[in-house]
Design a protein around this motif. Structure first.
Motif, mmCIF file in Angstrom:
data_model
loop_
_atom_site.group_PDB
_atom_site.id
_atom_site.type_symbol
_atom_site.label_atom_id
_atom_site.label_comp_id
_atom_site.label_asym_id
_atom_site.label_seq_id
_atom_site.Cartn_x
_atom_site.Cartn_y
_atom_site.Cartn_z
ATOM 1 N N ASP A 75 95.928 87.416 -0.430
ATOM 2 C CA ASP A 75 95.284 88.422 0.653
ATOM 3 C C ASP A 75 94.297 87.275 1.746
ATOM 4 O O ASP A 75 94.719 87.058 3.444
ATOM 5 N N SER A 134 90.604 87.478 4.624
ATOM 6 C CA SER A 134 91.152 88.865 4.478
ATOM 7 C C SER A 134 89.440 89.162 3.125
ATOM 8 O O SER A 134 89.300 90.731 3.013
ATOM 9 N N ASP A 146 86.451 89.833 5.126
ATOM 10 C CA ASP A 146 86.382 91.266 5.732
ATOM 11 C C ASP A 146 86.679 92.375 4.789
ATOM 12 O O ASP A 146 85.532 93.485 4.941
ATOM 13 N N ARG A 147 86.626 91.953 3.961
ATOM 14 C CA ARG A 147 87.117 93.397 2.598
ATOM 15 C C ARG A 147 85.751 93.712 2.363
ATOM 16 O O ARG A 147 84.627 94.232 2.115
#
Length: 422
Positions: free
Chosen positions: A228, A232, A235-236
């Motif tokens: 990912d 990502s 952000d997660r």
């Protein structure tokens, strides 16, 4: 009617105050972001991503920050810190600490030496200041990671589905003791592992142990698939740990991943700037060493490739205000080493450039040298036979540069008289 009028005026005043508070918060956040790096550097062999989120419950500027410093010898310095308190004083201290850390790291990049310099600065600042800070030095060529931690939440290493804190090398925050004495930890970062740095605003919650928050952060980070990417991942983590409607403290996150090695092929793409040549050299050296190419042949290939890269930096984009891309591709087929050095620039006429020794040196060190000029740029193809020894012991495995598919075969192009000056 008078009561209705007073209520209307009070409501209008409240609306104006809310608008002013929002405006002040936007100004504070803009100021804070302007004090952070405008972009992360491009370093072969590693991936970088960072985030900063300002608190929504305070209009004052915070003191959280991060930085990535390209150091001599291809080393990379990473830092995340937090100045206690809020307001312009905290922001001013943050700027001084960040600039000082960069200066000390360029003089002596060892973590203990850098932290001593920062401690001496903070101890001499007017007013009681306390700064937590973790500073690390990573060598992409060997995978070695060294660090020291001054009262900051520990960095996490995410690997094989688990997150482990970098324990040890822990001292009090800088500026709180008369004489700073700093320990140093050392380990190897496995290929594909992720290094995660953050400030306490990400994991600190009322009524929850800080250690529990760090453990949860490690689990959440390990649950994000490697494919990912780090963007990502950041952000997660922000989505998981932060409340979109109420963020009580500033948050800074910095992630670095050592790229896994792929046998036989290498690709390095960087801006064509002189300071990036050491990173190209470091990535290519490590790749050849991992493939078992003897040191003498490795050094000759590095010199020849370095000459081609230096020509790109010096000549390819001389008519452009901005540096374009320098792309180095390499492939090992049995006993054949092939290198492509490509640019997208427009070269000047040979008589205007001068020089000419670089191509002669490439011919002396390589079996075959081809130069191809097209409307979209210039490609130098270098080829030579190499012998390959048994690869070194892969444990612990060092970081390696990102790899890509081999470039398409190009028709042979003999070096013209004009190319002899390249």
């Amino acid at each position: 009617m008078q009561e209705i009028q007073e209520r209307s005026q009070a409501q209008e005043l409240l609306i104006r105050e809310e608008a002013r508070a929002r405006h002040e918060h936007d100004v504070a956040e803009t100021l804070q972001r302007s004090l952070l790096p405008d972009r992360l550097p491009d370093v072969p062999g590693i991936e970088l991503a960072a985030r900063y989120v300002a608190a929504t419950t305070d209009v004052q500027v915070g003191g959280d920050w991060y930085d990535v410093v390209q150091l001599p010898g291809g080393l990379v310095g990473l830092a995340v810190g937090d100045v206690a308190g809020h307001g312009l004083q905290a922001a001013a201290t943050m700027v001084q600490v960040r600039v000082a850390l960069r200066a000390y790291a360029l003089q002596d990049p060892t973590p203990a030496a850098v932290m001593r310099g920062v401690h001496q600065l903070v101890a001499r600042l007017p007013g009681p200041e306390m700064v937590t800070l973790v500073y690390l030095v990573f060598d992409p060529a060997s995978g070695e990671l060294r660090w020291t931690n001054a009262g900051h939440p520990p960095a996490l290493v995410i690997h094989d589905g688990a997150g482990s804190p970098l324990s040890g090398a822990l001292t009090p925050p800088v500026g709180v003791t008369p004489n700073g004495s700093f320990a140093e930890g050392k380990t190897h970062l496995p290929p594909g592992a992720t290094l995660l740095l953050y400030t306490d605003g990400l994991v600190e919650r009322r009524g929850v142990s800080l250690l529990d928050g760090i453990d949860q952060l490690g689990r959440e980070a390990a649950a994000v698939p490697t494919e990912d990417g780090l963007e990502s991942l950041c952000d997660r983590l922000l989505h998981t740990f932060l409340d979109d409607t109420r963020i009580t403290d500033d948050v800074a996150v910095l992630a670095m991943r050592a790229a896994p090695s792929v046998e036989g092929r290498l690709e390095v793409r960087l801006p064509a700037e002189a300071r990036n040549l050491v990173h190209v050299r470091s990535a290519l050296r490590r790749w050849l060493q991992d493939a078992g190419v003897p040191e003498e042949q490795t050094n000759e290939a590095l010199v020849a490739c370095g000459e081609a890269c230096a020509n790109v930096v010096q000549h390819a984009y001389s008519g452009s205000p901005d540096a374009g891309d320098l792309l180095v591709e390499a492939r090992l087929d049995d006993e054949s080493l092939q290198l492509w050095v490509h640019d997208d620039g427009e070269w000047r006429r040979a008589a205007e450039r001068g020089g000419g020794w670089g191509l002669q040196l490439m011919h002396a060190l390589m079996d075959d040298v081809e130069v191809e000029h097209t409307a979209t740029g210039t490609t130098v193809h270098l080829c030579r036979r190499v012998t390959r020894d048994a690869p070194p012991d892969p444990a612990p495995s060092p970081a390696a540069p990102p790899l890509a598919a081999a470039p398409p075969e190009r028709p042979p192009v003999s070096a013209s008289d004009e190319a002899s000056d390249e």
